[in-house]
Design a protein around this motif. Structure first.
Motif, PDB file in Angstrom:
ATOM      1  N   SER A 150     -88.924   3.072  49.593  1.00 47.34           N
ATOM      2  CA  SER A 150     -89.097   2.796  51.028  1.00 47.34           C
ATOM      3  C   SER A 150     -88.217   1.636  51.462  1.00 47.34           C
ATOM      4  O   SER A 150     -87.627   1.660  52.556  1.00 47.34           O
ATOM      5  CB  SER A 150     -90.566   2.481  51.325  1.00 47.34           C
ATOM      6  N   LYS A 151     -88.129   0.629  50.589  1.00 50.44           N
ATOM      7  CA  LYS A 151     -87.268  -0.520  50.899  1.00 50.44           C
ATOM      8  C   LYS A 151     -85.806  -0.082  50.989  1.00 50.44           C
ATOM      9  O   LYS A 151     -85.075  -0.491  51.907  1.00 50.44           O
ATOM     10  CB  LYS A 151     -87.445  -1.575  49.804  1.00 50.44           C
ATOM     11  N   LEU A 152     -85.377   0.739  50.057  1.00 52.63           N
ATOM     12  CA  LEU A 152     -84.002   1.243  50.090  1.00 52.63           C
ATOM     13  C   LEU A 152     -83.760   2.099  51.332  1.00 52.63           C
ATOM     14  O   LEU A 152     -82.695   2.034  51.952  1.00 52.63           O
ATOM     15  CB  LEU A 152     -83.714   2.056  48.824  1.00 52.63           C
ATOM     16  N   GLN A 153     -84.751   2.907  51.696  1.00 48.87           N
ATOM     17  CA  GLN A 153     -84.622   3.763  52.876  1.00 48.87           C
ATOM     18  C   GLN A 153     -84.492   2.917  54.142  1.00 48.87           C
ATOM     19  O   GLN A 153     -83.647   3.188  55.006  1.00 48.87           O
ATOM     20  CB  GLN A 153     -85.846   4.682  52.979  1.00 48.87           C
ATOM     21  N   SER A 154     -85.301   1.885  54.231  1.00 55.16           N
ATOM     22  CA  SER A 154     -85.296   1.044  55.432  1.00 55.16           C
ATOM     23  C   SER A 154     -83.998   0.268  55.592  1.00 55.16           C
ATOM     24  O   SER A 154     -83.599  -0.071  56.706  1.00 55.16           O
ATOM     25  CB  SER A 154     -86.482   0.079  55.407  1.00 55.16           C
ATOM     26  N   THR A 155     -83.342  -0.015  54.472  1.00 55.70           N
ATOM     27  CA  THR A 155     -82.071  -0.757  54.525  1.00 55.70           C
ATOM     28  C   THR A 155     -80.861   0.175  54.432  1.00 55.70           C
ATOM     29  O   THR A 155     -79.736  -0.281  54.238  1.00 55.70           O
ATOM     30  CB  THR A 155     -82.013  -1.788  53.380  1.00 55.70           C
ATOM     31  N   LYS A 156     -81.111   1.478  54.552  1.00 56.99           N
ATOM     32  CA  LYS A 156     -80.050   2.498  54.519  1.00 56.99           C
ATOM     33  C   LYS A 156     -79.271   2.486  53.198  1.00 56.99           C
ATOM     34  O   LYS A 156     -78.072   2.764  53.162  1.00 56.99           O
ATOM     35  CB  LYS A 156     -79.069   2.299  55.696  1.00 56.99           C
ATOM     36  N   LEU A 157     -79.970   2.158  52.106  1.00 60.29           N
ATOM     37  CA  LEU A 157     -79.311   2.092  50.807  1.00 60.29           C
ATOM     38  C   LEU A 157     -79.782   3.187  49.850  1.00 60.29           C
ATOM     39  O   LEU A 157     -79.406   3.196  48.682  1.00 60.29           O
ATOM     40  CB  LEU A 157     -79.541   0.721  50.161  1.00 60.29           C
TER      41      LEU A 157
ATOM     42  N   GLN B 133     -86.053 -13.289  49.219  1.00 62.18           N
ATOM     43  CA  GLN B 133     -84.808 -12.518  49.278  1.00 62.18           C
ATOM     44  C   GLN B 133     -83.843 -12.913  48.169  1.00 62.18           C
ATOM     45  O   GLN B 133     -82.908 -12.181  47.869  1.00 62.18           O
ATOM     46  CB  GLN B 133     -84.135 -12.701  50.642  1.00 62.18           C
TER      47      GLN B 133
ATOM     48  N   LEU C  58     -86.351  -5.517  44.476  1.00 62.10           N
ATOM     49  CA  LEU C  58     -86.650  -4.798  45.724  1.00 62.10           C
ATOM     50  C   LEU C  58     -88.023  -5.166  46.274  1.00 62.10           C
ATOM     51  O   LEU C  58     -88.230  -5.184  47.492  1.00 62.10           O
ATOM     52  CB  LEU C  58     -86.569  -3.288  45.494  1.00 62.10           C
TER      53      LEU C  58
ATOM     54  N   SER D 285     -79.755   5.612  43.114  1.00 60.01           N
ATOM     55  CA  SER D 285     -79.481   4.607  44.149  1.00 60.01           C
ATOM     56  C   SER D 285     -79.234   3.217  43.589  1.00 60.01           C
ATOM     57  O   SER D 285     -78.665   2.360  44.269  1.00 60.01           O
ATOM     58  CB  SER D 285     -80.657   4.534  45.140  1.00 60.01           C
ATOM     59  N   ARG D 286     -79.683   2.985  42.333  1.00 64.75           N
ATOM     60  CA  ARG D 286     -79.592   1.652  41.770  1.00 64.75           C
ATOM     61  C   ARG D 286     -78.913   1.586  40.404  1.00 64.75           C
ATOM     62  O   ARG D 286     -78.554   0.508  39.929  1.00 64.75           O
ATOM     63  CB  ARG D 286     -81.008   1.043  41.657  1.00 64.75           C
TER      64      ARG D 286
END
Length: 479
Positions: free
Chosen positions: A18-25, A195, A190, A343-344
């Motif tokens: 979800s974090k990757l999705q929200s940051t378009k990654l 940060q 993530l 993705s990672r």
């Protein structure tokens, strides 16, 4: 309790996605469909695996997987232990043809082609057909334009073999392990509240067997440099030590990673004990099944199938360059884990996809390995034959004959070479200092007569009795 802990890893991976999705990654794989003007012959059609040509017994061409040749010049330099970067007169002049009288024939006992599939004509024809239709180059990385219907078909086939929801192809087994370990570490960053880097309590606790493969170790080191994991190394196959480390660790997110069949020692990870510990501690279980895939289990499903614990293994890494006789690596896992790794996993993201002919050949190899079950029966017969001939209680096709120093290992290997056997000396950094060895590997295409000749030669350069008298298979042989 078990269900809650097992579900936690699903939740953590879901949060990371979800974090990757929200940051378009969040990255996606989009298969390019390769087609031909003419329909593929049924034997080679990638969608018709049941039509691949298979055989009920060993064929004459199978012997080429264990019978090799080296040039006389290479042979002489090898005996003299002259340093080499691969130069060979037989490879000069624009050709690699063998000229009569210039080559030395050797019987190969050092490869990883456990089933002898590297010389299988059906697999070669699948590669040739794909090369003729689509060429060699994959054009780019899998995430850009290198992922095709051939790759997707192979992934689906491997997922079925490993009883997993999905599978991700990688350029090699090494890159597969690197991608998994870095992706595991990425969950820590993530989901971190800061940060900059995760706090101590947000890190991932990774428990790794002391004799795990270099690719696992390097993946862990990379994740460690990113300050996302805490590493705990437990003594080789010592479940009491692992249990103690798990119990004393306060971190919530725990991962245990191990080879399933250890490449240098030939012993199996204690799967039943690992499963019991997983039930108690709720850790993520990752195995590297490079040497067990296609060799172990009724259907060639690997070590987890052999020990009836496929559902208890969360991620299974494998290779196509050993028993499959091809090239490449794979990660069998859930769809969520696949999304995260693609993705990672840096070693996947930044590598060119495997060529289409290699994917076509590997798919054929999966089918052939499953259908030609006699190959698995034969290799385990050879394991039994070696036990009878030597008295050494080996448990797998990987035989570790530890002799000690580098000089002793090289001397024994040189003697085996003079006797017509390709058996290499394994030295640091592959194994620790003073544990140098001859690593002998068996194949389904070796004959009983091959083993009789091999053991006779071995008995003249090392003391097999000294090894058979040790309950620990890694005992030292006397020269």
């Amino acid at each position: 309790m078990e269900g809650k802990k097992s579900c936690s890893w699903d939740d953590w991976v879901g949060e990371a996605l979800s974090k990757l999705q929200s940051t378009k990654l969040l990255r996606s794989l989009r298969p390019i469909t390769l087609s031909t003007e003419q329909p593929l012959p049924s034997m080679l059609a990638p969608s018709l695996g049941h039509d691949y040509e298979v055989f009920d017994e060993m064929q004459p061409w199978d012997r080429s997987s264990v019978e090799v040749s080296v040039s006389e010049a290479t042979f002489r330099n090898w005996l003299l232990e002259a340093a080499s970067v691969g130069e060979d007169d037989s490879c000069s002049g624009g050709g690699v043809e063998q000229r009569a009288g210039q080559f030395k024939k050797l019987l190969l006992f050092s490869g990883n082609d456990y089933l002898g599939l590297s010389s299988h004509p059906t697999i070669g024809k699948a590669a040739a057909k794909a090369a003729q239709d689509h060429g060699m180059g994959p054009r780019g990385s899998a995430l850009i334009c290198g992922y095709t219907n051939y790759h997707r078909l192979l992934e689906s086939c491997l997922a079925d073999l490993k009883k997993k929801e999905d599978c991700l192809l990688c350029p090699s087994g090494f890159s597969a392990n690197m991608a998994v370990m870095v992706s595991v570490g990425s969950i820590g960053s993530l989901l971190a509240t800061s940060q900059k880097k995760p706090q101590m309590e947000e890190k991932i606790a990774v428990f790794s067997d002391a004799l795990n493969h270099a690719s696992i170790i390097d993946g862990i080191r990379l994740a460690e440099r990113q300050q996302t994991i805490e590493v705990y190394v437990y003594r080789h196959c010592d479940m009491s030590h692992l249990s103690s480390l798990l119990s004393s660790c306060s971190l919530k997110k725990k991962v245990v990673v191990t080879d399933s069949l250890f490449s240098m020692d030939g012993d199996f990870a204690p799967m039943a004990e690992l499963v019991n510990l997983r039930k108690r501690h709720g850790f993520l279980l990752i195995i590297d099944d490079a040497h067990g895939t296609f060799v172990c289990g009724k259907d060639g499903g690997g070590v987890a199938q052999e020990f009836n614990c496929e559902r208890d293994v969360d991620i299974c890494v494998g290779t196509l360059s050993k028993a499959a006789g091809c090239h490449g690596g794979f990660i069998a896992c859930s769809k969520r884990w696949k999304q995260l790794i693609q993705s990672r996993g840096r070693s996947f993201i930044f590598s060119t996809a495997i060529p289409v002919p290699v994917a076509a050949a590997a798919h054929a190899a999966v089918i052939v390995a499953e259908k030609e079950a006699w190959r698995r029966r034969e290799i385990w017969k050879r394991v039994q034959d070696f036990r009878i001939l030597t008295g050494i209680p080996i448990t797998s096709p990987i035989i570790s004959l530890v002799v000690g120093s580098e000089e002793k290992a090289l001397r024994a290997s040189r003697y085996m070479l003079e006797s017509g056997f390709h058996v290499t000396a394994i030295r640091p950094p592959t194994v620790p200092s003073n544990s140098c060895r001859l690593r002998v590997t068996l194949s389904a295409t070796h004959s009983v007569d091959d083993l009789k000749k091999l053991t006779a030669a071995l008995s003249r350069c090392i003391s097999l009795e000294a090894i058979s008298s040790h309950s620990n298979l890694n005992g030292y042989a006397r020269l």
